[in-house]
Design an enzyme around this catalytic site. Structure first.
Site, PDB file in Angstrom:
ATOM      1  N   ARG A 137      11.075   3.544   4.096  1.00 61.71           N
ATOM      2  CA  ARG A 137      10.459   2.436   4.844  1.00 61.71           C
ATOM      3  C   ARG A 137      11.606   1.548   5.324  1.00 61.71           C
ATOM      4  NH1 ARG A 137       5.944  -1.292   4.951  1.00 61.71           N
ATOM      5  NH2 ARG A 137       4.692   0.598   5.104  1.00 61.71           N
TER       6      ARG A 137
ATOM      7  N   HIS B 198       4.517   5.486  11.850  1.00 59.83           N
ATOM      8  CA  HIS B 198       4.042   5.381  10.469  1.00 59.83           C
ATOM      9  C   HIS B 198       3.113   6.588  10.240  1.00 59.83           C
ATOM     10  CE1 HIS B 198       3.081   3.794   6.672  1.00 59.83           C
ATOM     11  NE2 HIS B 198       2.613   2.607   6.987  1.00 59.83           N
TER      12      HIS B 198
ATOM     13  N   LYS C 234      26.146  -5.037  -0.666  1.00 61.63           N
ATOM     14  CA  LYS C 234      27.596  -5.263  -0.818  1.00 61.63           C
ATOM     15  C   LYS C 234      28.356  -4.757   0.391  1.00 61.63           C
ATOM     16  CE  LYS C 234      27.383  -3.834  -5.471  1.00 61.63           C
ATOM     17  NZ  LYS C 234      28.053  -3.039  -6.490  1.00 61.63           N
TER      18      LYS C 234
ATOM     19  N   ARG D 242       0.811  -1.217   0.000  1.00 62.14           N
ATOM     20  CA  ARG D 242       0.000   0.000   0.000  1.00 62.14           C
ATOM     21  C   ARG D 242       0.846   1.270   0.000  1.00 62.14           C
ATOM     22  NH1 ARG D 242      -3.164  -4.009   1.917  1.00 62.14           N
ATOM     23  NH2 ARG D 242      -1.117  -4.715   2.535  1.00 62.14           N
ATOM     24  N   THR D 243       1.795   1.344   0.949  1.00 55.21           N
ATOM     25  CA  THR D 243       2.543   2.595   1.127  1.00 55.21           C
ATOM     26  C   THR D 243       3.396   2.876  -0.106  1.00 55.21           C
ATOM     27  OG1 THR D 243       2.611   2.030   3.467  1.00 55.21           O
ATOM     28  CG2 THR D 243       4.023   3.832   2.740  1.00 55.21           C
TER      29      THR D 243
HETATM   30  N1   CP Z   1      -0.493  -0.206   5.913  1.00 58.03           N
HETATM   31  C1   CP Z   1       0.718  -0.416   5.362  1.00 58.03           C
HETATM   32  O1   CP Z   1       1.711   0.223   5.701  1.00 58.03           O
HETATM   33  O2   CP Z   1       0.734  -1.388   4.409  1.00 58.03           O
HETATM   34  P1   CP Z   1       2.024  -1.814   3.535  1.00 58.03           P
HETATM   35  O3   CP Z   1       2.974  -2.508   4.488  1.00 58.03           O
HETATM   36  O4   CP Z   1       1.476  -2.714   2.471  1.00 58.03           O
HETATM   37  O5   CP Z   1       2.647  -0.576   2.989  1.00 58.03           O
END
Ligand code: CP
Length: 312
Positions: A108, A136, A86, A58-59
């Site tokens: 992320r 998040h 590496k 999603r993100t």
């Molecule tokens: N909600 C969320 O962060 O989903 P993803 O891990 O798929 O990005």
């Protein structure tokens, strides 16, 4: 303009910051819902690096779409495709990319604190797209957008955040943001999943979903983070579902206008049952849609986008 240079957490955001993000996202709704060209020149000429060191559906896809909608140039990097494999340090990787004169990093990471560390190695703007158990913030903004769309406001709403509180960056981001916007937050989970100090969030905490569910405007189900648990802290999938799962019987006891949210990905049959995930109360796909709008707004506001973008 937001009061922060980077978007690392939600507790640094003021009510005015959050309102700006939600209102700007609302302005982008018309762009995203167009039948024709879903694009504005708001970030034309800007370069955004998507650095995803942990899996995401999603993100990642919503950031990439949001960048395309805003006409930004995107560079996609993953942990396994960069020189990190590496043995290059993350700091060297960031400084290398930074030397190419980019404007923003979307990060992320599995390790909490990675996005803030990256701010020390670049002058570019950093957005935290989820770091370990920490934060998040862009998930919290899409959650607030979805809830505000349904009720028209956030202040005074009663929101239960249910489940794996201790391992959840979603709960840690959403609870402070809701409190900043004047909502009441009740954290619900088994003792092994509860947070040590719920007063930090200004929330109440209980182990009984059944005691509070009828009073809630929003029931926000958290994914059980099986991959973040060290040892068995829940008895079984079935037992968890019996005590804390949102099944149709519990959903039918909710207020008439109350809604169900979940950040995804879902463990169907564990924290949420299929007939609830797909029912009329569910706002789960609305949350996904709001992810594109709110991420457009965050990048636009943090990069000082000019007004020419939204209405063009
Ligand atoms: N909600 C969320 O962060 O989903 P993803 O891990 O798929 O990005």
């Amino acid at each position: 303009m937001l009061s922060v240079k980077h978007l690392i957490d939600t507790y640094s955001l003021t009510a005015d910051d959050i309102t700006q993000i939600l209102d700007t996202a609302k302005a982008f709704e018309a762009v995203n819902n167009r039948d024709g060209i879903k694009k504005v020149p708001a970030l034309r000429g800007r370069t955004i690096v998507n650095l995803f060191l942990e899996p995401s559906t999603r993100t990642r896809s919503s950031f990439e779409l949001a960048e395309k909608r805003l006409s930004a140039d995107a560079l996609n990097m993953g942990g396994s495709t960069s020189s990190v494999v590496k043995g290059e340090s993350l700091a060297d990787t960031i400084q290398t990319i930074d030397a190419m004169n980019v404007d923003m990093f979307i990060v992320r990471a599995k390790l909490a604190g990675t996005p803030i560390k990256i701010t020390e190695n670049t002058d570019a703007v950093v957005i935290n797209a989820g770091d370990g158990k920490h934060q998040h913030p862009t998930q919290a903004m899409l959650d607030l957008y979805t809830i505000r769309e349904h009720f028209g406001h956030l202040d005074g709403l009663k929101v239960a955040i249910v489940g794996d509180l201790a391992h959840s960056r979603v709960a840690g981001s959403l609870a402070p943001a809701l409190r900043t916007m004047g909502a009441h937050v009740t954290l619900v989970g088994p003792p092994t999943f509860q947070v040590d100090d719920p007063t930090w969030f200004g929330c109440e905490q209980t182990w009984s979903l059944d005691e509070v569910i009828e009073d809630m405007d929003v029931v926000y189900m958290l994914r059980v983070q099986l991959e973040r648990m060290e040892g068995a802290v829940i008895p079984s999938r079935r037992e968890y579902n019996r005590m804390y799962g949102l099944d149709i019987e519990r959903a039918n006891r909710m207020k008439e206008n109350a809604i169900v949210c979940h950040p995804g990905p879902m463990n169907r049959g564990m924290e949420i049952n299929t007939e609830v995930a797909d029912c009329a109360r569910s706002r789960i796909l609305n949350q996904v849609n709001a992810g594109v709008l709110t991420r457009m707004a965050e990048m636009y506001l943090l990069l000082g986008g000019e007004d020419n973008g939204i209405s063009a």
